[in-house]
Scaffold this active site. Structure first.
Site, PDB file in Angstrom:
ATOM      1  N   TYR A  53       0.849  -1.188   0.000  1.00 29.37           N
ATOM      2  CA  TYR A  53       0.000   0.000   0.000  1.00 29.37           C
ATOM      3  C   TYR A  53       0.883   1.236   0.000  1.00 29.37           C
ATOM      4  O   TYR A  53       1.843   1.317   0.770  1.00 29.37           O
ATOM      5  CB  TYR A  53      -0.881   0.032   1.254  1.00 29.37           C
ATOM      6  CG  TYR A  53      -2.329  -0.205   0.937  1.00 29.37           C
ATOM      7  CD1 TYR A  53      -3.002   0.621   0.038  1.00 29.37           C
ATOM      8  CD2 TYR A  53      -3.029  -1.247   1.530  1.00 29.37           C
ATOM      9  CE1 TYR A  53      -4.334   0.387  -0.271  1.00 29.37           C
ATOM     10  CE2 TYR A  53      -4.364  -1.477   1.226  1.00 29.37           C
ATOM     11  CZ  TYR A  53      -5.011  -0.650   0.316  1.00 29.37           C
ATOM     12  OH  TYR A  53      -6.320  -0.874   0.008  1.00 29.37           O
ATOM     13  N   GLU A  55      -0.606   4.724  -0.470  1.00 27.43           N
ATOM     14  CA  GLU A  55      -1.474   5.897  -0.687  1.00 27.43           C
ATOM     15  C   GLU A  55      -0.671   7.165  -0.462  1.00 27.43           C
ATOM     16  O   GLU A  55       0.106   7.268   0.497  1.00 27.43           O
ATOM     17  CB  GLU A  55      -2.668   5.850   0.265  1.00 27.43           C
ATOM     18  CG  GLU A  55      -3.727   4.882  -0.192  1.00 27.43           C
ATOM     19  CD  GLU A  55      -4.920   4.822   0.753  1.00 27.43           C
ATOM     20  OE1 GLU A  55      -4.976   5.604   1.717  1.00 27.43           O
ATOM     21  OE2 GLU A  55      -5.798   3.969   0.511  1.00 27.43           O
ATOM     22  N   ASP A 199      -6.630  13.385 -25.038  1.00 28.71           N
ATOM     23  CA  ASP A 199      -6.549  11.978 -24.639  1.00 28.71           C
ATOM     24  C   ASP A 199      -5.760  11.280 -25.741  1.00 28.71           C
ATOM     25  O   ASP A 199      -6.279  11.010 -26.824  1.00 28.71           O
ATOM     26  CB  ASP A 199      -7.976  11.426 -24.525  1.00 28.71           C
ATOM     27  CG  ASP A 199      -7.993   9.965 -24.109  1.00 28.71           C
ATOM     28  OD1 ASP A 199      -6.955   9.299 -24.227  1.00 28.71           O
ATOM     29  OD2 ASP A 199      -9.064   9.495 -23.682  1.00 28.71           O
ATOM     30  N   THR A 225      -3.579   5.998 -21.793  1.00 27.57           N
ATOM     31  CA  THR A 225      -3.375   4.681 -21.216  1.00 27.57           C
ATOM     32  C   THR A 225      -1.944   4.290 -21.535  1.00 27.57           C
ATOM     33  O   THR A 225      -1.278   4.934 -22.371  1.00 27.57           O
ATOM     34  CB  THR A 225      -4.337   3.629 -21.813  1.00 27.57           C
ATOM     35  OG1 THR A 225      -4.256   3.701 -23.234  1.00 27.57           O
ATOM     36  CG2 THR A 225      -5.758   3.878 -21.367  1.00 27.57           C
ATOM     37  N   LYS A 228      -1.516   0.613 -24.987  1.00 31.06           N
ATOM     38  CA  LYS A 228      -1.816   0.530 -26.422  1.00 31.06           C
ATOM     39  C   LYS A 228      -0.490   0.627 -27.186  1.00 31.06           C
ATOM     40  O   LYS A 228       0.371  -0.206 -26.981  1.00 31.06           O
ATOM     41  CB  LYS A 228      -2.835   1.605 -26.801  1.00 31.06           C
ATOM     42  CG  LYS A 228      -4.162   1.420 -26.028  1.00 31.06           C
ATOM     43  CD  LYS A 228      -5.237   2.386 -26.477  1.00 31.06           C
ATOM     44  CE  LYS A 228      -6.555   2.112 -25.780  1.00 31.06           C
ATOM     45  NZ  LYS A 228      -6.745   2.805 -24.506  1.00 31.06           N
ATOM     46  N   ARG A 234      -1.542  -2.576 -18.499  1.00 28.28           N
ATOM     47  CA  ARG A 234      -2.831  -1.866 -18.500  1.00 28.28           C
ATOM     48  C   ARG A 234      -2.780  -0.801 -17.420  1.00 28.28           C
ATOM     49  O   ARG A 234      -2.507  -1.097 -16.255  1.00 28.28           O
ATOM     50  CB  ARG A 234      -3.981  -2.827 -18.200  1.00 28.28           C
ATOM     51  CG  ARG A 234      -4.057  -4.028 -19.093  1.00 28.28           C
ATOM     52  CD  ARG A 234      -5.399  -4.704 -18.969  1.00 28.28           C
ATOM     53  NE  ARG A 234      -6.384  -3.894 -19.639  1.00 28.28           N
ATOM     54  CZ  ARG A 234      -6.504  -3.816 -20.974  1.00 28.28           C
ATOM     55  NH1 ARG A 234      -5.707  -4.506 -21.766  1.00 28.28           N
ATOM     56  NH2 ARG A 234      -7.418  -3.039 -21.509  1.00 28.28           N
TER      57      ARG A 234
END
Ligand code: DSN
Length: 417
Positions: A53, A55, A199, A225, A228, A234
């Protein structure tokens, strides 16, 4: 490289994984938004960072034990700043949609007007589609392409911007095969005092290689992203000016996400490391050459291509002159061993579940080593399959030839189950 042992003691799962690996190996992967990561990226993405974790952001976390996570995230950020020459990057978005959501939340309030490219003309769900959070939270208007040349209609964009007075204009999409004039977008955004967000998910790899205009110098925010053309795991990224850095970071965490996926941040860093190598430019060049060769071959075989061709990794075929739907074509290709997706074409009369188009991309096959002459063979498989889309026996025979053809392009030879 030593073999990657993904064996797990769960036979049911192992069987699914094995079949998916086989599917990826023996079919022609032509979904324009997909790619194959390197074995290194695959390995790093399955690392012990999945346990952590973290955060918060480097040197400002809500958990102890983040010293290596800090170093990792800083390394990933540095690589992205170097590749895209941006002032600030947030590497934590779990996906493109959360990147876009955080970007919107950083500069908009619910009910604000936005202007994006119509999904029906090649835009994306998160650019204001009514079924998406972006369409539900904001007052949306859309621009599209001209009917005569199927290129973005910048006059319509300006007219819509002047009448709708958007607070944010969005450029980019998921089924537009051509270069985008970001300077023109900037001029229009300035005219109506709107933020400009680009984008670049589909063409980020081309931007990284200098083969597509970079939106970074002109846009206020750039989202993408990583899986691609960029050929990473991903996930998503947000690039922005320093002046928006805090607003963006606050909207990713604590705004819409909790703990970042640090194993994916590690895999992003690995992929971006690969993108800094000179071979990456050759790879991106080959993607475009392959797409253009495929486009030429399909056009020469009587298929109508939206906008007449491509400047990128992506081709959109209009099947209306063939009296074939996108759905029927997608199914026929699947049976023939070619994975692509049905897609609306501009001014389509079919609904989204059926459509009149097929979208192809060449990033994944190029990763496997396909060159122009191989694209000729791929085009032939497609042409043959779409000639008799209802004949299962005939399509099965094509699939057997496709399977034999793919043997020459080993995929993850060191990956074993
Ligand atoms: N779903 C992706 C695509 O296929 O283009 C975009 O997010």
């Amino acid at each position: 490289m030593p073999s990657i042992d993904h064996n797990c003691p769960d036979p049911q799962l192992t069987d699914i994984l094995r079949r998916e690996l086989k599917r990826q190996r023996v079919k022609l992967e032509m979904i324009a938004s997909e790619n194959f990561v390197s074995e290194a990226v695959l390995r790093v993405g399955a690392s012990v960072f999945t346990n952590k974790y973290a955060e918060g952001y480097p040197d400002n976390r809500y958990y102890g034990g983040c010293e290596h996570a800090d170093e990792l995230e800083s390394l990933c950020q540095a690589r992205i700043r170097k590749i895209f020459n941006c002032e600030h990057v947030n590497v934590q978005p779990h996906c493109g949609s959360s990147a876009n959501m955080a970007a919107f939340f950083a500069v908009l309030n619910p009910g604000d007007p936005i202007l994006g490219m119509s999904l029906a003309h090649g835009g994306h769900l998160t650019h204001g589609a009514p079924v998406n959070f972006s369409g539900r939270l904001y007052k949306t208007e859309f621009y599209g392409v001209r009917e005569d040349n199927e290129l973005i209609d910048y006059d319509e964009l300006l007219a819509k911007a002047e009448s709708h007075r958007p607070k944010l204009i969005i450029a980019g999409g998921s089924a537009y095969p051509r270069t985008i004039d970001f300077e023109r977008f900037r001029e229009i955004a300035d005219r109506v005092k709107a933020y400009l967000m680009v984008d670049m998910a589909h063409f980020a790899g081309l931007v990284a290689a200098g083969l597509f205009p970079s939106p970074v110098p002109v846009a206020d925010i750039v989202t993408t992203t990583t899986h691609k053309t960029l050929r990473g795991p991903r996930g998503g990224l947000i690039l922005c000016r320093k002046s928006l850095a805090k607003a963006i970071d606050d909207q990713i965490f604590p705004g819409i996400q909790g703990g970042p996926l640090m194993h994916i941040v590690a895999a992003k860093a690995a992929a971006l490391g690969e993108a800094l190598e000179p071979e990456f430019i050759d790879y991106q060049r080959q993607i475009v050459k392959n797409a253009q060769r495929l486009a030429t071959h399909l056009a020469d075989s009587g298929f109508r291509l939206v906008s007449g061709g491509t400047d990128t990794h992506l081709i959109l075929v209009d099947l209306r002159p063939k009296n074939l739907t996108g759905l029927a074509a997608e199914r026929a290709l699947d049976k023939a061993g070619v994975t692509a997706n049905k897609n609306a074409v501009p001014f389509d009369r079919q609904n989204y579940a059926v459509t009149s188009g097929l979208r192809f991309g060449t990033a994944a096959l190029t990763t496997r080593g396909f060159k122009e002459r191989d694209m000729d063979q791929v085009a032939e498989f497609i042409v043959e399959a779409l000639r008799r889309p209802d004949e299962d026996g005939y399509l099965t025979k094509i699939r057997q030839r496709v399977e034999a053809f793919t043997q020459a392009f080993p995929l993850y030879p060191n990956l074993d189950f």
